[in-house]
Scaffold this active site. Structure first.
Site, PDB file in Angstrom:
ATOM      1  N   ALA B  12       0.829  -1.206   0.000  1.00  0.00           N
ATOM      2  CA  ALA B  12       0.000   0.000   0.000  1.00  0.00           C
ATOM      3  C   ALA B  12       0.868   1.264   0.000  1.00  0.00           C
ATOM      4  CB  ALA B  12      -0.926   0.001   1.215  1.00  0.00           C
ATOM      5  N   ALA B  13       1.839   1.336   0.923  1.00  0.00           N
ATOM      6  CA  ALA B  13       2.581   2.585   1.123  1.00  0.00           C
ATOM      7  C   ALA B  13       3.477   2.921  -0.075  1.00  0.00           C
ATOM      8  CB  ALA B  13       3.420   2.489   2.402  1.00  0.00           C
ATOM      9  N   ARG B  23       2.164  13.067  -8.906  1.00  0.00           N
ATOM     10  CA  ARG B  23       1.251  14.227  -8.927  1.00  0.00           C
ATOM     11  C   ARG B  23       1.935  15.517  -8.467  1.00  0.00           C
ATOM     12  NH1 ARG B  23      -2.514  10.597  -6.593  1.00  0.00           N
ATOM     13  NH2 ARG B  23      -2.194  11.536  -4.550  1.00  0.00           N
ATOM     14  N   SER B  41       0.341  -3.063  -5.406  1.00  0.00           N
ATOM     15  CA  SER B  41      -0.823  -2.246  -5.094  1.00  0.00           C
ATOM     16  C   SER B  41      -2.143  -3.020  -5.116  1.00  0.00           C
ATOM     17  CB  SER B  41      -0.879  -1.078  -6.094  1.00  0.00           C
ATOM     18  OG  SER B  41      -1.835  -0.123  -5.704  1.00  0.00           O
ATOM     19  N   CYS B  45      -6.658  -6.338   2.359  1.00  0.00           N
ATOM     20  CA  CYS B  45      -7.839  -6.241   3.237  1.00  0.00           C
ATOM     21  C   CYS B  45      -9.092  -6.791   2.559  1.00  0.00           C
ATOM     22  CB  CYS B  45      -8.114  -4.800   3.631  1.00  0.00           C
ATOM     23  SG  CYS B  45      -6.719  -3.933   4.339  1.00  0.00           S
ATOM     24  N   ASP B 286       3.286  -0.832   6.922  1.00  0.00           N
ATOM     25  CA  ASP B 286       3.300  -1.885   7.946  1.00  0.00           C
ATOM     26  C   ASP B 286       4.676  -2.195   8.521  1.00  0.00           C
ATOM     27  OD1 ASP B 286       0.609  -2.068   7.503  1.00  0.00           O
ATOM     28  OD2 ASP B 286       0.623  -4.109   6.718  1.00  0.00           O
ATOM     29  N   ASN B 308      -1.483   4.375   4.019  1.00  0.00           N
ATOM     30  CA  ASN B 308      -1.800   5.400   3.023  1.00  0.00           C
ATOM     31  C   ASN B 308      -1.404   6.790   3.489  1.00  0.00           C
ATOM     32  OD1 ASN B 308      -3.411   4.798   0.382  1.00  0.00           O
ATOM     33  ND2 ASN B 308      -3.947   3.191   1.843  1.00  0.00           N
ATOM     34  N   TYR B 429     -29.781  13.795  14.008  1.00  0.00           N
ATOM     35  CA  TYR B 429     -30.831  12.872  14.421  1.00  0.00           C
ATOM     36  C   TYR B 429     -31.996  12.877  13.441  1.00  0.00           C
ATOM     37  CZ  TYR B 429     -35.196  11.366  16.482  1.00  0.00           C
ATOM     38  OH  TYR B 429     -36.415  10.776  16.665  1.00  0.00           O
TER      39      TYR B 429
END
Lengths: 453, 453
Positions: B12-13, B23, B41, B45, B286, B308, B429
């Site tokens: 993931a990381a 980016r 990637s 999970c 991790d 992440n 509510y």
């Protein structure tokens, strides 16, 4: 010495005060609750779901019954309307709604929980049959009965209750036209968010829903029963029934007559402890003004959640202990079918009006891992003060629990958290519950990117 | 001058770092990512939901493909294992997992994102067929295939992954025995909460689920394939398959060899900016240690959500800008069928261990207005410091979005909010979404009552 506690009003706040006092062991008091209705403690918020048919029995909407209170030692006086408060003499005058007989009642502590009532616009022929307002259980029963015999309905007003009625009518196959005077339904949201919501509801309506904004009903027509609605812009809409959900106003006339200070929207002004401007008189619920914790201004946002908190607070202070209710964020939620719609704090429009230097982000993302088959879009808008970096508000609509993200923001707003801190919020993640970067954090990251990247 | 950024690890990381750098417009760099797997990637999970059959195609678990990165200008080197880091010379040695050829790679900035791997307990005959671990997509494919041909299964370990596999097996009509060494499954929760969860899962299992605690597998038996599990307490359990989900450990051997400082559980020690003890070497995910914002201690809580955030933080700092990741609350969620199970902050047990003066409340309440037909129980436990009044943690299980209440508490904990403040949280509510007093506020009020009433 036994204290005589008198409560006026049987909606949410009044019974809450009675219930809390009954549980307060070290405060010796008598409790007398007067209401002009023949019922107390019912969930008006649940009426749309009774009308829809989700709740099969209107009796289920009753939270606590008079006999439950009586058994515990509180006296519930139904059909007894308070017509006068005399603060200097610590007494009120109540009138039997049937016999019209009046009597005087002494109090040591008085709680005003008279709630609010629907605004009835002055429209020609509004007295025609099958034109309803939504407040009491009997209203709900009447609307449901007529709905089951209707093919077409008109809802006047595009607020929360209007949206909930739209769901009820839509799911009962009634073709429904909603008419909203302002430029957008749900005008408490920012205009572009309201527009997106209106579009989604219309799309989900499968041709059975029409939303008309910036128009108003000028007349009803029909022979005994309503048959047509005429609007300012010249529309003529055939209908079998009309529900007027054009807002509410606080029931504060007797408070005003007694010289009790009113505030915004003629709601009763109260302090942190629910005390009014008159000694030994408290107020709670929809009849009271609220301090808004973000705008730092007084406002009137009548909600059942607030009424419950204020009732508890009033009871604690009436019993001689200390409790404070500091104010509201205006958090609210409604739904149309599976679309939840919610907000907290200030919208961009409001924030600008209150003089904040606003930066916002709006983004749409799945509420769960994209590969989960039931993933739904959530659209979130965050409103942040550029200079102080404080989070000012959030608006959300979309799949199931979009509203719960709003509560997470509400918690940050209440704590006056900055966006920089909030960005690091450790939110739970598993594929059925969110994305690895929750939509809420994505929205926060967009603002962070705008400011620093 | 172009900076050479090298990333080791494709979970993931690592890919997150690559994606964020791609980016970043004003940072001129080359990006080379090395992984010993043939894929990058993917959502580990999501494996339980692929195994269950909710996600029909394992390909859907792939978040980003190598070619997507390559098209954007990052180089992805599959089946290339980093076998040595030489910090002083700013280079690493990678080995082709097939040809075993090695090569040197220079870097200006290095990111270690080597993740974690399952712990394989040393149990007799663990090499038998149909004994699995759950880490890669291929593991998922193998488990699902065997599950579809099995009537009985054993899960070793009662953690989050074990619970998710239990759901997968249960919903595929496989009779499953879970064996947990400790006195309770989900031992990160307080014992009484874990017990209630175990009881609910067993009840929901309709006789197909057995949870055994305080016992351990001492041997597997079978002819080529596993056929029986033998436990320390003498149980003999017939089975068609076994999944070992007995925890994970960080992949940090090459970091340790390079003299990079490790911390708790041999995870890599990092500072606020994801920098390791060696110049120009970052780590994320991790394989790294975490600072716990409530206990103020270092801990190891490997989670995809954290990976992440850390990946993003590492990328920003690698690119020469500033970003900080202050730490974690340990927020996590898992589910068994419609039962969501989540926590944030410290349990009562942990809080006491860390020396807090603890006061708690545990309460069960409907997640929606009681009259809504789909109202479900939520059980919530709040942990508060009696003296400072700070909220320390929350545990929740129950209907659908119990976990979202935990996120609302997480937000309060991050802001170091006191219970007195939190009590006044203005939560949304409406009958389909909560009770007028949300279960979360009820839990907070119970503590308030204990302290002041």
């Amino acid at each position: 010495m036994k204290q005589k506690v008198v409560i006026i009003g049987g909606g949410a706040a009044g019974p809450k005060i009675a219930a809390k006092l009954l549980r307060t062991k070290d405060f010796d008091c008598t409790i007398d609750l007067y209401t002009d209705e023949n019922i107390i403690s019912y969930s008006a918020c649940g009426l749309p779901y009774y009308i829809e048919g989700i709740i099969p029995d209107s009796e289920k909407l009753i939270v606590r019954r008079p006999q439950q209170f009586e058994e515990q030692g509180a006296n519930i006086h139904l059909n007894q309307k308070c017509i006068k408060i005399i603060p200097d003499e610590h007494r009120i005058i109540v009138q039997d709604t049937k016999t019209k007989e009046t009597k005087e009642v002494q109090y040591d502590k008085l709680a005003i929980t008279t709630g609010a009532r629907p605004i009835i616009p002055s429209i020609e022929n509004i007295e025609l049959k099958n034109i309803f307002t939504v407040r009491t259980i009997q209203d709900g029963i009447n609307i449901r009965k007529q709905m089951l015999n209707s093919k077409k309905a008109v809802i006047l007003g595009g607020g929360y209750i209007g949206i909930e009625l739209l769901e009820a009518f839509y799911s009962n196959n009634v073709h429904t036209v909603m008419i909203e005077r302002q430029n957008n339904i749900l005008s408490i949201f920012d205009p572009e968010i309201s527009s997106m919501i209106a579009q989604q509801i219309t799309d989900m309506g499968e041709g059975r829903i029409e939303i008309i904004t910036a128009d108003a009903i000028t007349a009803f027509e029909g022979n005994e029963k309503v048959e047509r609605v005429i609007t300012k812009n010249g529309r003529v809409i055939e209908t079998d029934m009309v529900v007027v959900a054009a807002g509410i106003r606080p029931n504060t006339e007797i408070a005003a007559d007694a010289g009790i200070e009113l505030g915004v929207s003629n709601a009763i002004r109260i302090n942190n402890r629910m005390q009014t401007s008159k000694k030994d008189i408290y107020a709670a619920g929809d009849c009271t003004e609220n301090f808004h914790l973000v705008s730092r201004n007084y406002t009137w946002i009548p909600l059942g959640s607030t009424a419950n908190k204020q009732g508890r607070c009033a009871a604690i202070n009436i019993s001689g202990k200390y409790d404070a209710f500091p104010g509201v964020l205006g958090s609210a939620v409604t739904r149309f079918s599976k679309l939840s719609i919610s907000l907290t704090g200030l919208s961009e429009t409001e924030a600008k009006k209150f003089g904040f230097d606003v930066i916002t982000s709006t983004m749409t993302k799945k509420d769960k891992a994209g590969y989960m088959p039931n993933a739904e879009d959530i659209t979130l808008k965050l409103v942040v003060d550029r200079r102080l970096k404080k989070i000012l508000g959030a608006q959300a609509f979309g799949g199931g629990d979009a509203d719960k993200r709003v509560n997470t923001v509400a918690s940050a707003i209440l704590a006056q958290q900055t966006l920089d801190e909030f960005l690091h919020l450790d939110m739970t993640y598993a594929p059925p519950f969110s994305t690895a970067v929750d939509p809420l954090l994505s929205a926060a990251l967009i603002i962070n990117n705008k400011m620093y990247m």
